[in-house]
Design a protein around this motif. Structure first.
Motif, PDB file in Angstrom:
ATOM      1  N   HIS A 134     -21.113 -29.113  -4.624  1.00  0.00           N
ATOM      2  CA  HIS A 134     -21.878 -30.291  -5.088  1.00  0.00           C
ATOM      3  C   HIS A 134     -21.508 -30.942  -6.290  1.00  0.00           C
ATOM      4  N   HIS A 135     -21.162 -30.458  -7.446  1.00  0.00           N
ATOM      5  CA  HIS A 135     -20.910 -31.207  -8.648  1.00  0.00           C
ATOM      6  C   HIS A 135     -19.549 -31.767  -8.535  1.00  0.00           C
ATOM      7  N   THR A 136     -18.516 -31.080  -7.825  1.00  0.00           N
ATOM      8  CA  THR A 136     -17.184 -31.696  -7.691  1.00  0.00           C
ATOM      9  C   THR A 136     -17.099 -32.792  -6.754  1.00  0.00           C
ATOM     10  N   LEU A 137     -18.113 -32.671  -5.699  1.00  0.00           N
ATOM     11  CA  LEU A 137     -17.986 -33.763  -4.594  1.00  0.00           C
ATOM     12  C   LEU A 137     -18.558 -35.028  -5.290  1.00  0.00           C
ATOM     13  N   GLN A 138     -19.534 -34.867  -6.280  1.00  0.00           N
ATOM     14  CA  GLN A 138     -19.706 -36.209  -6.984  1.00  0.00           C
ATOM     15  C   GLN A 138     -18.625 -36.974  -7.623  1.00  0.00           C
ATOM     16  N   VAL A 139     -17.556 -36.262  -7.928  1.00  0.00           N
ATOM     17  CA  VAL A 139     -16.290 -36.753  -8.519  1.00  0.00           C
ATOM     18  C   VAL A 139     -15.347 -37.256  -7.442  1.00  0.00           C
ATOM     19  N   TYR A 140     -15.202 -36.525  -6.454  1.00  0.00           N
ATOM     20  CA  TYR A 140     -14.279 -36.753  -5.430  1.00  0.00           C
ATOM     21  C   TYR A 140     -15.018 -37.182  -4.190  1.00  0.00           C
ATOM     22  N   GLN A 141     -15.422 -38.286  -3.962  1.00  0.00           N
ATOM     23  CA  GLN A 141     -16.253 -38.639  -2.764  1.00  0.00           C
ATOM     24  C   GLN A 141     -15.421 -38.789  -1.657  1.00  0.00           C
ATOM     25  N   GLN A 142     -14.280 -38.665  -1.759  1.00  0.00           N
ATOM     26  CA  GLN A 142     -13.336 -38.805  -0.545  1.00  0.00           C
ATOM     27  C   GLN A 142     -13.370 -37.546   0.222  1.00  0.00           C
ATOM     28  N   LEU A 143     -13.424 -36.503  -0.676  1.00  0.00           N
ATOM     29  CA  LEU A 143     -13.428 -35.170  -0.041  1.00  0.00           C
ATOM     30  C   LEU A 143     -14.699 -34.704   0.465  1.00  0.00           C
ATOM     31  N   ARG A 144     -15.527 -35.509   0.016  1.00  0.00           N
ATOM     32  CA  ARG A 144     -17.140 -35.145   0.673  1.00  0.00           C
ATOM     33  C   ARG A 144     -17.079 -35.876   2.099  1.00  0.00           C
ATOM     34  N   GLU A 145     -16.566 -37.034   2.261  1.00  0.00           N
ATOM     35  CA  GLU A 145     -16.498 -37.626   3.583  1.00  0.00           C
ATOM     36  C   GLU A 145     -15.646 -36.676   4.379  1.00  0.00           C
ATOM     37  N   GLU A 146     -14.605 -36.288   3.935  1.00  0.00           N
ATOM     38  CA  GLU A 146     -13.628 -35.308   4.812  1.00  0.00           C
ATOM     39  C   GLU A 146     -14.342 -34.271   5.207  1.00  0.00           C
ATOM     40  N   LEU A 147     -15.005 -33.548   4.391  1.00  0.00           N
ATOM     41  CA  LEU A 147     -15.930 -32.252   4.553  1.00  0.00           C
ATOM     42  C   LEU A 147     -16.719 -32.623   5.735  1.00  0.00           C
ATOM     43  N   ALA A 148     -17.514 -33.665   5.554  1.00  0.00           N
ATOM     44  CA  ALA A 148     -18.499 -34.312   6.658  1.00  0.00           C
ATOM     45  C   ALA A 148     -17.846 -34.307   7.894  1.00  0.00           C
ATOM     46  N   LYS A 149     -16.581 -34.850   7.874  1.00  0.00           N
ATOM     47  CA  LYS A 149     -16.292 -35.213   9.257  1.00  0.00           C
ATOM     48  C   LYS A 149     -15.154 -34.387   9.822  1.00  0.00           C
ATOM     49  N   VAL A 150     -14.913 -33.155   9.086  1.00  0.00           N
ATOM     50  CA  VAL A 150     -13.898 -32.079   9.667  1.00  0.00           C
ATOM     51  C   VAL A 150     -14.606 -31.367  10.742  1.00  0.00           C
ATOM     52  N   LYS A 151     -13.773 -30.968  11.715  1.00  0.00           N
ATOM     53  CA  LYS A 151     -14.190 -30.318  13.088  1.00  0.00           C
ATOM     54  C   LYS A 151     -13.772 -28.708  13.405  1.00  0.00           C
ATOM     55  N   THR A 152     -12.836 -28.212  12.352  1.00  0.00           N
ATOM     56  CA  THR A 152     -12.395 -26.923  12.453  1.00  0.00           C
ATOM     57  C   THR A 152     -12.380 -26.327  11.108  1.00  0.00           C
ATOM     58  N   LEU A 153     -12.358 -25.000  11.256  1.00  0.00           N
ATOM     59  CA  LEU A 153     -12.450 -24.012   9.983  1.00  0.00           C
ATOM     60  C   LEU A 153     -11.125 -24.294   9.417  1.00  0.00           C
ATOM     61  N   GLU A 154     -10.038 -24.581  10.119  1.00  0.00           N
ATOM     62  CA  GLU A 154      -8.733 -24.786   9.520  1.00  0.00           C
ATOM     63  C   GLU A 154      -8.643 -26.146   8.699  1.00  0.00           C
ATOM     64  N   ILE A 213     -11.600 -27.043   7.141  1.00  0.00           N
ATOM     65  CA  ILE A 213     -12.153 -26.916   6.073  1.00  0.00           C
ATOM     66  C   ILE A 213     -11.289 -26.279   4.866  1.00  0.00           C
ATOM     67  N   VAL A 214     -10.546 -25.286   5.283  1.00  0.00           N
ATOM     68  CA  VAL A 214      -9.478 -24.937   4.374  1.00  0.00           C
ATOM     69  C   VAL A 214      -8.646 -25.639   3.848  1.00  0.00           C
ATOM     70  N   ASP A 215      -8.475 -26.609   4.579  1.00  0.00           N
ATOM     71  CA  ASP A 215      -7.291 -27.552   4.063  1.00  0.00           C
ATOM     72  C   ASP A 215      -8.027 -28.692   3.007  1.00  0.00           C
ATOM     73  N   VAL A 216      -9.259 -28.741   3.161  1.00  0.00           N
ATOM     74  CA  VAL A 216     -10.240 -29.619   2.247  1.00  0.00           C
ATOM     75  C   VAL A 216     -10.277 -28.688   1.309  1.00  0.00           C
ATOM     76  N   ASN A 217     -10.562 -27.518   1.031  1.00  0.00           N
ATOM     77  CA  ASN A 217     -10.624 -26.764  -0.145  1.00  0.00           C
ATOM     78  C   ASN A 217      -9.297 -26.642  -0.872  1.00  0.00           C
ATOM     79  N   ARG A 218      -8.366 -26.599  -0.064  1.00  0.00           N
ATOM     80  CA  ARG A 218      -6.724 -26.636  -0.778  1.00  0.00           C
ATOM     81  C   ARG A 218      -6.661 -27.739  -1.405  1.00  0.00           C
ATOM     82  N   GLU A 219      -7.085 -28.928  -0.852  1.00  0.00           N
ATOM     83  CA  GLU A 219      -6.969 -30.281  -1.801  1.00  0.00           C
ATOM     84  C   GLU A 219      -7.728 -30.500  -2.717  1.00  0.00           C
ATOM     85  N   LEU A 220      -8.995 -29.828  -2.713  1.00  0.00           N
ATOM     86  CA  LEU A 220     -10.003 -29.772  -3.763  1.00  0.00           C
ATOM     87  C   LEU A 220      -9.533 -28.968  -5.006  1.00  0.00           C
ATOM     88  N   LYS A 221      -8.785 -27.845  -4.668  1.00  0.00           N
ATOM     89  CA  LYS A 221      -8.213 -26.991  -5.694  1.00  0.00           C
ATOM     90  C   LYS A 221      -6.850 -27.569  -6.484  1.00  0.00           C
TER      91      LYS A 221
END
Length: 428
Positions: free
Chosen positions: A225-245, A247-255
């Protein structure tokens, strides 16, 4: 309408008397159906929980959860029958009444009916969303003193120190946490880990035990929640992603982004937005209350919509963020309730029915009936009868195909026997 049991159950894992117990929680409003569902689950859990605490609108429409708290006779019958038929204990989770005395009598009634463990959420059913406010530990303490069964507390738990304080002030046997635990899964360990580490651990579990992607996405929106307030683009990517892989990529980018921010952090720098920790650390989310005045024009305690940005003429509309986005996409869109189309209701459950449904039902109820009666509903795209007839036709064709083959093999065998016989006669 009719009975309802939430077979997509919530699972509560509780630490009680230093032993792990698995409770399967059902929402229900019919004793017979509740027990039938509980019988299916009793061999896989330590207790069955009757959820009388859900305050959401879906619970109001379905007539279950906290909206049964005035129907004491019905609740008594449900618990009594469950105690008679089930081999595991029955527990209940409730919300409080504004009046402490009525809450105590409510708890005593459930205990007398056969409830063997009671979880008390110290908020009324009206306290939700922006109106959630602070849970009343005073109500919980009064219930704890009035009943002899174990009592668990729920509400105001954001960190481990809250757990300890709640037990000390109320005297309860255990504590539950909902939102606090979703934002920091290590809450009961007293830790505040990095958000991507918790996400990695969670995603490993999901890969081992798959579930719908919407569940995964919902959990990560809480955790990040708090991190996605800073990185809004990742929030949009998480909302649009269609596969578990994905989501893993989004987590890697967030890290990577958080690690880069940590590397560039200045000495003595403090968390922003009034957070106790930096956004990349698991921590509580304090739900903002409703505004008391100002742009929303609402009175204290009355839920108000967040206002749109002031327009050039100084006028503004009172719309939620979601409606603001829809308005940007379609400026002519109206949210006037009087202009909304009126839908006919399903004959079974009261939800909007399908306009072309042959049974005059919503899709869920139609699917159950069509399956039971082996019927078709073209309006909902359900073709149980057609598929069954195709299956019979295919089976029949397979039998026809197999029969000549058997006959042909029989003819060959007869022919071969005749040849052998002739050869034998010649040799003789």
């Amino acid at each position: 309408g009719g009975a309802l049991v939430c077979l997509t159950t919530a699972l509560y894992i509780l630490l009680f008397l230093w032993e792990w117990c698995l409770l399967v929680s059902f929402c229900a409003n019919d004793p017979e159906v509740f027990v039938q569902a509980a019988l299916l689950a009793q061999d896989y859990c330590d207790a069955i929980d009757l959820n009388l605490g859900c305050p959401q609108m879906i619970a109001k429409r379905g007539h279950y959860g906290a909206f049964l708290q005035e129907e004491w006779d019905l609740l008594q019958r449900m618990i009594l029958l469950a105690n008679e038929k089930l081999s595991v204990p029955i527990t209940c989770k409730i919300r409080v009444f504004p009046d402490i005395d009525k809450t105590v009598k409510y708890a005593q009634m459930l205990e007398k009916a056969g409830c063997q463990l009671l979880t008390v959420h110290g908020r009324t059913k009206e306290q939700k969303g922006p109106l959630a406010g602070v849970a009343s530990w005073e109500h919980i303490q009064a219930v704890r003193k009035a009943v002899s069964i174990p009592v668990f507390a729920n509400g105001n738990i954001q960190c481990l120190s809250d757990v300890e304080e709640c037990i000390r002030k109320t005297g309860v046997h255990g504590v539950m946490s909902a939102e606090g635990n979703l934002h920091n899964p290590a809450l009961f360990e007293g830790r505040n880990p990095l958000v991507w580490e918790m996400a990695e651990e969670y995603l490993e579990i999901v890969q081992k035990y798959p579930c719908p992607l919407s569940y995964v996405r919902a959990h990560l929106f809480k955790l990040w929640h708090h991190t996605l307030q800073v990185y809004q683009q990742l929030r949009e990517e998480l909302a649009k992603v269609k596969t578990l892989e994905g989501i893993v990529d989004v987590n890697r980018e967030l890290k990577l982004r958080c690690q880069e921010e940590i590397a560039n952090q200045k000495e003595g720098e403090k968390p922003k937005e009034g957070l106790p920790f930096f956004h990349w650390i698991c921590q509580p989310y304090i739900r903002p209350g409703c505004k008391e005045n100002g742009a929303s024009g609402t009175e204290k305690g009355v839920r108000g919509k967040r206002a749109l940005e002031e327009e050039e003429d100084g006028n503004s509309e009172l719309l939620s963020k979601n409606k603001q986005k829809k308005k940007l996409r379609n400026p002519n869109k109206s949210f006037d309730p009087s202009l909304k189309p009126k839908y006919a209701k399903c004959d079974q459950c009261g939800n909007p029915k399908g306009n072309k449904c042959v049974f005059n039902m919503c899709r869920g109820c139609c699917k159950k009936r069509a399956f039971k009666e082996t019927a078709d509903c073209p309006g909902h795209g359900l073709l149980f009868k057609t598929k069954y007839e195709k299956s019979l036709s295919w089976q029949s064709s397979q039998r026809v195909i197999q029969t000549p083959e058997i006959s042909r093999r029989g003819d060959v065998e007869v022919g071969e026997a005749a040849v052998l016989k002739e050869a034998g006669d010649g040799a003789a």
